[in-house]
Design a protein around this motif. Structure first.
Motif, PDB file in Angstrom:
ATOM      1  N   ASP A 198      36.546  38.217  51.265  1.00 39.32           N
ATOM      2  CA  ASP A 198      35.505  37.205  51.435  1.00 39.32           C
ATOM      3  C   ASP A 198      34.259  37.573  50.628  1.00 39.32           C
ATOM      4  OD1 ASP A 198      34.331  34.834  52.721  1.00 39.32           O
ATOM      5  OD2 ASP A 198      33.087  36.307  53.795  1.00 39.32           O
ATOM      6  N   VAL A 199      33.826  38.830  50.719  1.00 45.32           N
ATOM      7  CA  VAL A 199      32.656  39.289  49.965  1.00 45.32           C
ATOM      8  C   VAL A 199      32.934  39.205  48.459  1.00 45.32           C
ATOM      9  CG1 VAL A 199      31.240  41.322  49.424  1.00 45.32           C
ATOM     10  CG2 VAL A 199      31.753  40.749  51.802  1.00 45.32           C
ATOM     11  N   LEU A 200      34.124  39.587  48.043  1.00 40.04           N
ATOM     12  CA  LEU A 200      34.486  39.522  46.624  1.00 40.04           C
ATOM     13  C   LEU A 200      34.440  38.088  46.115  1.00 40.04           C
ATOM     14  CD1 LEU A 200      35.543  41.090  44.139  1.00 40.04           C
ATOM     15  CD2 LEU A 200      37.848  40.644  44.992  1.00 40.04           C
ATOM     16  N   ALA A 201      35.013  37.164  46.878  1.00 42.26           N
ATOM     17  CA  ALA A 201      35.025  35.756  46.477  1.00 42.26           C
ATOM     18  C   ALA A 201      33.605  35.203  46.388  1.00 42.26           C
ATOM     19  CB  ALA A 201      35.857  34.943  47.460  1.00 42.26           C
ATOM     20  N   ARG A 202      32.757  35.558  47.365  1.00 35.66           N
ATOM     21  CA  ARG A 202      31.365  35.075  47.335  1.00 35.66           C
ATOM     22  C   ARG A 202      30.622  35.624  46.113  1.00 35.66           C
ATOM     23  NH1 ARG A 202      29.448  33.129  52.559  1.00 35.66           N
ATOM     24  NH2 ARG A 202      31.157  33.360  54.055  1.00 35.66           N
ATOM     25  N   SER A 203      30.839  36.894  45.792  1.00 32.89           N
ATOM     26  CA  SER A 203      30.129  37.475  44.649  1.00 32.89           C
ATOM     27  C   SER A 203      30.601  36.848  43.340  1.00 32.89           C
ATOM     28  CB  SER A 203      30.295  38.992  44.621  1.00 32.89           C
ATOM     29  OG  SER A 203      31.633  39.347  44.373  1.00 32.89           O
ATOM     30  N   MET A 204      31.891  36.571  43.233  1.00 29.18           N
ATOM     31  CA  MET A 204      32.392  35.911  42.018  1.00 29.18           C
ATOM     32  C   MET A 204      31.821  34.502  41.906  1.00 29.18           C
ATOM     33  SD  MET A 204      36.332  37.017  41.753  1.00 29.18           S
ATOM     34  CE  MET A 204      36.822  38.688  41.441  1.00 29.18           C
ATOM     35  N   ASN A 205      31.716  33.816  43.029  1.00 28.37           N
ATOM     36  CA  ASN A 205      31.156  32.476  43.046  1.00 28.37           C
ATOM     37  C   ASN A 205      29.696  32.500  42.594  1.00 28.37           C
ATOM     38  OD1 ASN A 205      31.869  29.853  43.398  1.00 28.37           O
ATOM     39  ND2 ASN A 205      31.315  29.758  45.562  1.00 28.37           N
ATOM     40  N   GLN A 206      28.947  33.511  43.030  1.00 29.50           N
ATOM     41  CA  GLN A 206      27.560  33.641  42.619  1.00 29.50           C
ATOM     42  C   GLN A 206      27.458  33.874  41.118  1.00 29.50           C
ATOM     43  OE1 GLN A 206      26.090  36.786  45.081  1.00 29.50           O
ATOM     44  NE2 GLN A 206      25.610  35.437  46.795  1.00 29.50           N
ATOM     45  N   ARG A 207      28.358  34.681  40.563  1.00 29.84           N
ATOM     46  CA  ARG A 207      28.327  34.950  39.118  1.00 29.84           C
ATOM     47  C   ARG A 207      28.641  33.682  38.335  1.00 29.84           C
ATOM     48  NH1 ARG A 207      25.048  38.178  37.944  1.00 29.84           N
ATOM     49  NH2 ARG A 207      25.869  38.169  35.858  1.00 29.84           N
ATOM     50  N   ILE A 208      29.594  32.892  38.826  1.00 34.79           N
ATOM     51  CA  ILE A 208      29.938  31.650  38.141  1.00 34.79           C
ATOM     52  C   ILE A 208      28.752  30.686  38.190  1.00 34.79           C
ATOM     53  CG2 ILE A 208      31.401  29.586  38.281  1.00 34.79           C
ATOM     54  CD1 ILE A 208      33.687  31.505  39.092  1.00 34.79           C
ATOM     55  N   ASP A 209      28.110  30.565  39.356  1.00 34.08           N
ATOM     56  CA  ASP A 209      26.932  29.704  39.490  1.00 34.08           C
ATOM     57  C   ASP A 209      25.839  30.146  38.527  1.00 34.08           C
ATOM     58  OD1 ASP A 209      28.254  28.303  41.454  1.00 34.08           O
ATOM     59  OD2 ASP A 209      27.156  29.224  43.128  1.00 34.08           O
ATOM     60  N   TYR A 210      25.630  31.454  38.424  1.00 35.72           N
ATOM     61  CA  TYR A 210      24.608  31.992  37.512  1.00 35.72           C
ATOM     62  C   TYR A 210      24.971  31.649  36.054  1.00 35.72           C
ATOM     63  CZ  TYR A 210      21.797  35.282  34.873  1.00 35.72           C
ATOM     64  OH  TYR A 210      20.946  35.856  33.944  1.00 35.72           O
ATOM     65  N   PHE A 211      26.240  31.831  35.716  1.00 31.90           N
ATOM     66  CA  PHE A 211      26.691  31.548  34.349  1.00 31.90           C
ATOM     67  C   PHE A 211      26.481  30.077  33.997  1.00 31.90           C
ATOM     68  CE2 PHE A 211      30.134  30.197  31.495  1.00 31.90           C
ATOM     69  CZ  PHE A 211      29.808  30.951  30.389  1.00 31.90           C
ATOM     70  N   ILE A 212      26.860  29.192  34.920  1.00 33.26           N
ATOM     71  CA  ILE A 212      26.722  27.757  34.671  1.00 33.26           C
ATOM     72  C   ILE A 212      25.242  27.377  34.549  1.00 33.26           C
ATOM     73  CG2 ILE A 212      27.063  25.472  35.720  1.00 33.26           C
ATOM     74  CD1 ILE A 212      29.737  26.595  36.814  1.00 33.26           C
ATOM     75  N   ALA A 213      24.410  27.945  35.414  1.00 29.97           N
ATOM     76  CA  ALA A 213      22.982  27.657  35.373  1.00 29.97           C
ATOM     77  C   ALA A 213      22.341  28.172  34.085  1.00 29.97           C
ATOM     78  CB  ALA A 213      22.288  28.252  36.591  1.00 29.97           C
ATOM     79  N   SER A 214      22.910  29.203  33.486  1.00 30.70           N
ATOM     80  CA  SER A 214      22.365  29.800  32.269  1.00 30.70           C
ATOM     81  C   SER A 214      22.669  28.971  31.028  1.00 30.70           C
ATOM     82  CB  SER A 214      22.922  31.202  32.070  1.00 30.70           C
ATOM     83  OG  SER A 214      22.542  32.030  33.131  1.00 30.70           O
ATOM     84  N   CYS A 215      23.653  28.131  31.085  1.00 33.65           N
ATOM     85  CA  CYS A 215      24.090  27.364  29.896  1.00 33.65           C
ATOM     86  C   CYS A 215      23.181  26.202  29.572  1.00 33.65           C
ATOM     87  CB  CYS A 215      25.501  26.866  30.086  1.00 33.65           C
ATOM     88  SG  CYS A 215      26.688  28.236  30.103  1.00 33.65           S
TER      89      CYS A 215
END
Length: 120
Positions: free
Chosen positions: A103-120
């Motif tokens: 669960d923690v791993l999935a949440r952290s990956m989701n946060q990284r994806i959100d950050y990546f998308i927001a950075s574009c």
């Protein structure tokens, strides 16, 4: 819940006959072993020690990444006199609750994806 499902699945694995191994001694006696009793991190560290002795190294210098940090940390704890240099990079959480860890791993990956998308 996910935790209950995981525990049920774990119990089912322990009950499966596929994980039972039989060994027959020279005298004809048979002994049964359950594979899951011999397939953890501690057993992996012991296997690494067997390989170290087989190749004749006095001490190991190791670099552990991710789960390798757990394995080599265990190895260094159990066999401290056989470690020369030890680098642990990206350690894993020592918590044994795999459901919580996923669960923690999935949440952290989701946060990284959100950050990546927001950075574009």
């Amino acid at each position: 819940t996910a935790s209950r499902i995981y525990k049920q699945r774990n119990l089912e694995c322990w009950a499966r006959k596929d994980f039972l191994l039989n060994s027959t001694a020279r005298d004809g006696t048979t002994k049964s072993y359950h594979f899951l009793q011999y397939s953890g991190t501690r057993q992996l560290a012991e296997d690494i020690e067997r390989v170290r002795r087989l190749v004749g190294d006095q001490k190991l210098s190791v670099y552990g990444i991710s789960y390798g940090t757990t394995v080599m940390g265990t190895y260094a704890t159990v066999f401290p006199n056989h470690v020369n240099l030890l680098v642990l990079d990206g350690s894993t959480c020592p918590d044994n609750d795999i459901v919580d860890w996923i669960d923690v791993l999935a949440r952290s990956m989701n946060q990284r994806i959100d950050y990546f998308i927001a950075s574009c």
